[in-house]
Design a protein around this motif. Sequence first.
Motif, PDB file in Angstrom:
ATOM      1  N   ALA A 153      87.366 -39.453 -20.807  1.00 29.06           N
ATOM      2  CA  ALA A 153      88.762 -40.443 -20.112  1.00 29.06           C
ATOM      3  C   ALA A 153      88.660 -39.927 -18.405  1.00 29.06           C
ATOM      4  CB  ALA A 153      90.101 -39.669 -20.333  1.00 29.06           C
ATOM      5  N   PHE A 154      87.778 -41.777 -18.488  1.00 27.96           N
ATOM      6  CA  PHE A 154      87.751 -41.640 -16.926  1.00 27.96           C
ATOM      7  C   PHE A 154      88.943 -42.720 -16.828  1.00 27.96           C
ATOM      8  CE2 PHE A 154      83.479 -41.931 -18.695  1.00 27.96           C
ATOM      9  CZ  PHE A 154      83.061 -40.553 -17.859  1.00 27.96           C
ATOM     10  N   VAL A 155      89.754 -41.737 -15.684  1.00 24.42           N
ATOM     11  CA  VAL A 155      91.138 -42.029 -15.310  1.00 24.42           C
ATOM     12  C   VAL A 155      91.192 -40.685 -13.939  1.00 24.42           C
ATOM     13  CG1 VAL A 155      91.709 -41.954 -17.778  1.00 24.42           C
ATOM     14  CG2 VAL A 155      92.569 -39.447 -16.955  1.00 24.42           C
ATOM     15  N   SER A 156      92.441 -40.875 -14.090  1.00 24.42           N
ATOM     16  CA  SER A 156      93.155 -40.372 -11.978  1.00 24.42           C
ATOM     17  C   SER A 156      93.180 -38.381 -13.088  1.00 24.42           C
ATOM     18  CB  SER A 156      93.921 -40.534 -11.583  1.00 24.42           C
ATOM     19  OG  SER A 156      94.677 -39.758 -10.777  1.00 24.42           O
ATOM     20  N   SER A 188      85.137 -35.001 -17.659  1.00 25.89           N
ATOM     21  CA  SER A 188      84.306 -35.643 -18.206  1.00 25.89           C
ATOM     22  C   SER A 188      82.908 -36.576 -18.158  1.00 25.89           C
ATOM     23  CB  SER A 188      84.908 -37.319 -18.180  1.00 25.89           C
ATOM     24  OG  SER A 188      86.231 -37.075 -19.318  1.00 25.89           O
ATOM     25  N   THR A 230      89.185 -46.336 -20.202  1.00 24.25           N
ATOM     26  CA  THR A 230      88.956 -46.653 -18.806  1.00 24.25           C
ATOM     27  C   THR A 230      90.248 -47.490 -18.491  1.00 24.25           C
ATOM     28  OG1 THR A 230      88.040 -48.771 -19.793  1.00 24.25           O
ATOM     29  CG2 THR A 230      86.120 -46.923 -19.161  1.00 24.25           C
ATOM     30  N   GLN A 249      87.474 -48.615 -11.969  1.00 30.13           N
ATOM     31  CA  GLN A 249      87.268 -47.710 -10.936  1.00 30.13           C
ATOM     32  C   GLN A 249      86.364 -46.420 -12.834  1.00 30.13           C
ATOM     33  OE1 GLN A 249      89.567 -46.088  -7.739  1.00 30.13           O
ATOM     34  NE2 GLN A 249      88.505 -43.745  -8.598  1.00 30.13           N
ATOM     35  N   GLY A 250      87.548 -46.500 -13.519  1.00 28.54           N
ATOM     36  CA  GLY A 250      87.150 -45.871 -14.977  1.00 28.54           C
ATOM     37  C   GLY A 250      86.214 -46.508 -15.488  1.00 28.54           C
TER      38      GLY A 250
END
Length: 302
Positions: free
Chosen positions: A50-53, A63, A82, A86-87
Amino acid sequence: MNSLPKQVKIVEVGPRDGLQNEKENVPAEVKTELVNRLTSAGFQNIEAAAFVSPKWVPQMATSADVMAAITRKPGVIYSALTPNMQGFEAALAARADEVVIFGSASEAFSQKNINCSIAESIARFEGVARAAKEKGIRLRGSISCAFGCPYQGEVPLDAVADVVARMRDLGCDEIDIADTIGVATPRKTQAVMERAIGQFRVDGLSGHFHDTYGQALANIYASLELGISIYHSSVAGLGGCPYAKGATGNIATEDVLYLMQGLGIETGIDLDIVVDAGQYISQFLGRKSASRAGNAIAAKRA
Ligand SMILES: CC(C)(COP(=O)([O-])OP(=O)([O-])OC[C@H]1O[C@@H](n2cnc3c(N)ncnc32)[C@H](O)[C@@H]1OP(=O)([O-])[O-])[C@@H](O)C(=O)NCCC(=O)NCCSC(=O)C[C@@](C)(O)CC(=O)[O-]
């Protein structure tokens, strides 16, 4: 009796949905080993990242390391969440095969989980969807709280249908109907799924059931009766959502595979290898697996 699908796709979400809520850091090497074991079990689709904050979900901060270290099997889809561009850029750099935009049928949950309204989230997803199409990356839409919300309670069927239609219009290849807090029961499941089927092709819809109230297998069966043929599950029943207090993990993959075996439904997945993977990650976490089938099979072997 309705005829059930002859085969189903099981999307293994343990490395992402399963582990995201763990308080203690799970090192990237352990996540990598888990993904590799799941790959060897035969899954066609594993949600690995997961490309989260990292401020919102610290456990997912590794990740990129995981995506770089896993041994990829040709044909297997390794997915990543995503929430925004940014994600997406991070997922692209990490060679994700599928990006997942995740919204909600509940306004209250949308605010808590991704800090914006449903309408704002869809506007944000437009860029991600366009970029995914341009790059030829599969796009999946996930709809949280389709059966109930920890903040607003009831979620109208119309709200679910509306978000399914919006995800469809964004060009999603697959759309997940998620019971984030595990409150659904079979009749409710069918009512929601029927509305989703009204907006999207049945073979592109998936059931994502958490097992908080022990109803997930019954809800999967109810969905099978409607012809839904994609299900999400988590090895060892790992999981819980950081923004859904008290919600337990996804239905355990081992339990779903045992059900499918009993129904004669093909999955292409080796249950024994999944049981081993479940025991591996449970031992690492220092607790018993939440999979009843997994524990029963492991006990029988001992
Ligand atoms: C969506 C945001 C980012 C909005 O969060 P925000 O604070 O509104 O975002 P922002 O755009 O104002 O940015 C704030 C900071 O976050 C950073 N940032 C911004 N975007 C990213 C990114 N992609 N990757 C890494 N960093 C990011 C950005 O760089 C900035 O950093 P700072 O300048 O303060 O150092 C935030 O709310 C978030 O990350 N939420 C994630 C929540 C989440 O992962 N929840 C669990 C997954 S959903 C789920 O489990 C349900 C599901 C799918 O399984 C189905 C079900 O069961 O229901």
